[in-house]
Design a protein around this motif. Structure first.
Motif, PDB file in Angstrom:
ATOM      1  N   VAL A  19     -14.063   1.355 -12.668  1.00 23.05           N
ATOM      2  CA  VAL A  19     -14.746   1.633 -13.921  1.00 23.05           C
ATOM      3  C   VAL A  19     -16.222   1.811 -13.585  1.00 23.05           C
ATOM      4  N   ASP A  20     -16.727   3.004 -13.812  1.00 20.47           N
ATOM      5  CA  ASP A  20     -18.113   3.338 -13.441  1.00 20.47           C
ATOM      6  C   ASP A  20     -18.395   2.927 -11.993  1.00 20.47           C
ATOM      7  N   GLY A  21     -17.421   3.194 -11.116  1.00 21.92           N
ATOM      8  CA  GLY A  21     -17.572   2.940  -9.686  1.00 21.92           C
ATOM      9  C   GLY A  21     -17.296   1.522  -9.220  1.00 21.92           C
ATOM     10  N   MET A  22     -16.977   0.605 -10.132  1.00 22.65           N
ATOM     11  CA  MET A  22     -16.720  -0.794  -9.775  1.00 22.65           C
ATOM     12  C   MET A  22     -15.227  -1.102  -9.900  1.00 22.65           C
ATOM     13  N   GLU A  23     -14.669  -1.774  -8.884  1.00 20.98           N
ATOM     14  CA  GLU A  23     -13.256  -2.166  -8.900  1.00 20.98           C
ATOM     15  C   GLU A  23     -13.013  -3.234  -9.962  1.00 20.98           C
ATOM     16  N   VAL A  24     -11.964  -3.059 -10.780  1.00 21.85           N
ATOM     17  CA  VAL A  24     -11.637  -4.063 -11.797  1.00 21.85           C
ATOM     18  C   VAL A  24     -10.269  -4.711 -11.573  1.00 21.85           C
ATOM     19  N   LEU A  25      -9.415  -4.111 -10.734  1.00 18.44           N
ATOM     20  CA  LEU A  25      -8.133  -4.753 -10.427  1.00 18.44           C
ATOM     21  C   LEU A  25      -8.339  -5.855  -9.405  1.00 18.44           C
ATOM     22  N   LYS A  26      -7.515  -6.874  -9.481  1.00 18.65           N
ATOM     23  CA  LYS A  26      -7.554  -7.959  -8.501  1.00 18.65           C
ATOM     24  C   LYS A  26      -6.353  -7.840  -7.578  1.00 18.65           C
ATOM     25  N   ASN A  27      -6.585  -8.034  -6.290  1.00 14.93           N
ATOM     26  CA  ASN A  27      -5.531  -8.044  -5.280  1.00 14.93           C
ATOM     27  C   ASN A  27      -4.717  -6.747  -5.262  1.00 14.93           C
ATOM     28  N   GLY A  28      -5.398  -5.623  -5.380  1.00 10.72           N
ATOM     29  CA  GLY A  28      -4.726  -4.331  -5.337  1.00 10.72           C
ATOM     30  C   GLY A  28      -4.169  -3.985  -3.964  1.00 10.72           C
ATOM     31  N   SER A  29      -4.583  -4.745  -2.944  1.00  8.47           N
ATOM     32  CA  SER A  29      -4.052  -4.523  -1.601  1.00  8.47           C
ATOM     33  C   SER A  29      -2.908  -5.498  -1.285  1.00  8.47           C
ATOM     34  N   PHE A  30      -2.583  -6.368  -2.225  1.00  5.52           N
ATOM     35  CA  PHE A  30      -1.468  -7.331  -2.119  1.00  5.52           C
ATOM     36  C   PHE A  30      -1.612  -8.259  -0.915  1.00  5.52           C
ATOM     37  N   GLU A  31      -2.850  -8.547  -0.524  1.00  6.49           N
ATOM     38  CA  GLU A  31      -3.092  -9.435   0.619  1.00  6.49           C
ATOM     39  C   GLU A  31      -2.932 -10.898   0.248  1.00  6.49           C
ATOM     40  N   GLN A  32      -3.038 -11.246  -1.026  1.00  3.79           N
ATOM     41  CA  GLN A  32      -2.958 -12.659  -1.440  1.00  3.79           C
ATOM     42  C   GLN A  32      -1.663 -12.947  -2.166  1.00  3.79           C
ATOM     43  N   PRO A  72       5.622  -8.788  -1.191  1.00  7.49           N
ATOM     44  CA  PRO A  72       4.715  -8.413  -0.114  1.00  7.49           C
ATOM     45  C   PRO A  72       5.480  -8.267   1.215  1.00  7.49           C
ATOM     46  N   THR A  73       5.022  -7.334   2.050  1.00 12.94           N
ATOM     47  CA  THR A  73       5.671  -7.082   3.332  1.00 12.94           C
ATOM     48  C   THR A  73       4.647  -6.657   4.369  1.00 12.94           C
ATOM     49  N   ASP A  74       5.031  -6.751   5.638  1.00 12.96           N
ATOM     50  CA  ASP A  74       4.198  -6.204   6.711  1.00 12.96           C
ATOM     51  C   ASP A  74       4.949  -5.101   7.458  1.00 12.96           C
ATOM     52  N   ILE A  75       6.038  -4.596   6.890  1.00 13.89           N
ATOM     53  CA  ILE A  75       6.847  -3.553   7.531  1.00 13.89           C
ATOM     54  C   ILE A  75       6.088  -2.230   7.597  1.00 13.89           C
ATOM     55  N   ALA A  76       5.540  -1.787   6.475  1.00 17.65           N
ATOM     56  CA  ALA A  76       4.742  -0.558   6.406  1.00 17.65           C
ATOM     57  C   ALA A  76       3.463  -0.895   5.646  1.00 17.65           C
ATOM     58  N   ILE A  77       2.319  -0.642   6.258  1.00 13.26           N
ATOM     59  CA  ILE A  77       1.036  -1.034   5.678  1.00 13.26           C
ATOM     60  C   ILE A  77       0.087   0.154   5.723  1.00 13.26           C
ATOM     61  N   HIS A  78      -0.631   0.376   4.617  1.00 13.90           N
ATOM     62  CA  HIS A  78      -1.670   1.408   4.646  1.00 13.90           C
ATOM     63  C   HIS A  78      -2.939   0.829   5.257  1.00 13.90           C
ATOM     64  N   THR A  79      -3.427  -0.287   4.708  1.00 14.94           N
ATOM     65  CA  THR A  79      -4.560  -1.005   5.307  1.00 14.94           C
ATOM     66  C   THR A  79      -4.288  -2.504   5.180  1.00 14.94           C
ATOM     67  N   GLY A  80      -5.013  -3.293   5.938  1.00 19.25           N
ATOM     68  CA  GLY A  80      -4.875  -4.745   5.846  1.00 19.25           C
ATOM     69  C   GLY A  80      -3.640  -5.271   6.548  1.00 19.25           C
ATOM     70  N   ARG A  81      -3.118  -6.401   6.034  1.00 19.11           N
ATOM     71  CA  ARG A  81      -1.976  -7.070   6.643  1.00 19.11           C
ATOM     72  C   ARG A  81      -0.687  -6.914   5.864  1.00 19.11           C
ATOM     73  N   LYS A  82      -0.783  -6.500   4.573  1.00 19.39           N
ATOM     74  CA  LYS A  82       0.400  -6.438   3.726  1.00 19.39           C
ATOM     75  C   LYS A  82       0.371  -5.206   2.832  1.00 19.39           C
ATOM     76  N   SER A  83       1.543  -4.832   2.370  1.00 16.71           N
ATOM     77  CA  SER A  83       1.716  -3.873   1.284  1.00 16.71           C
ATOM     78  C   SER A  83       2.768  -4.484   0.364  1.00 16.71           C
ATOM     79  N   LEU A  84       3.155  -3.769  -0.658  1.00 16.35           N
ATOM     80  CA  LEU A  84       4.190  -4.255  -1.556  1.00 16.35           C
ATOM     81  C   LEU A  84       5.429  -3.396  -1.371  1.00 16.35           C
TER      82      LEU A  84
END
Length: 152
Positions: A139-152, A21-33
């Motif tokens: 899946v049918d409009g519902m998010e199934v991945l966890k922590n896809g924004s790498f914030e945790q 995880p990093t805060d150098i370049a971020i699309h949204t939130g506080r972190k990216s990978l």
């Protein structure tokens, strides 16, 4: 083998990869990978989710690549049946050396015997860096991945 020692929560990473995880370049939130090119490797990141048959899905993510040279840097997601057979394999290519955020995505319908999908990132670049953020599998409009924004 992917391990989860210093991985973002819910994700397994290759302990030999320069990734985290990093805060150098971020699309949204506080972190990216951040993933650094180097020794040629393949899968550096992964998460497995259960999927139901005949579902409308979208796999997506935001990527930024700077100074990369890998022809096969990609998000890929092999899908397996209840018997373990590969039944689906969407891939999202990351453009080489594209230093601005770009959304990549693919829509698909799961086969009738679908059971699970593994969402991975393949890193083949020997130089440069890739930032990954807001990875999603709906899946049918519902998010199934966890922590896809790498914030945790």
């Amino acid at each position: 083998a992917l391990k989860s020692a210093s991985a973002p929560k819910e994700w397994a990473i290759d302990p030999a990869a320069k990734i985290g995880p990093t805060d150098i370049a971020i699309h949204t939130g506080r972190k990216s990978l951040l993933m650094m090119g180097g020794k040629v490797r393949s899968t550096v990141l992964g998460q497995t989710v259960a999927l139901k048959p005949n579902a409308e899905c979208e796999l997506s993510g935001w990527v930024l690549s700077d100074g990369t040279d890998g022809a096969e840097d990609e998000i890929y997601a092999p899908g397996y049946s209840t018997s373990g057979k590969l039944v689906l394999h969407p891939k999202l290519a990351v453009s080489t050396d594209q230093p601005w955020w770009k959304r990549i995505s693919a829509k698909f319908t799961t086969p009738g015997d679908m059971a699970k999908m593994e969402v991975h990132f393949s890193l083949t670049s020997t130089k440069g860096v890739i930032y990954l953020d807001d990875v999603s599998l709906t899946v049918d409009g519902m998010e199934v991945l966890k922590n896809g924004s790498f914030e945790q």
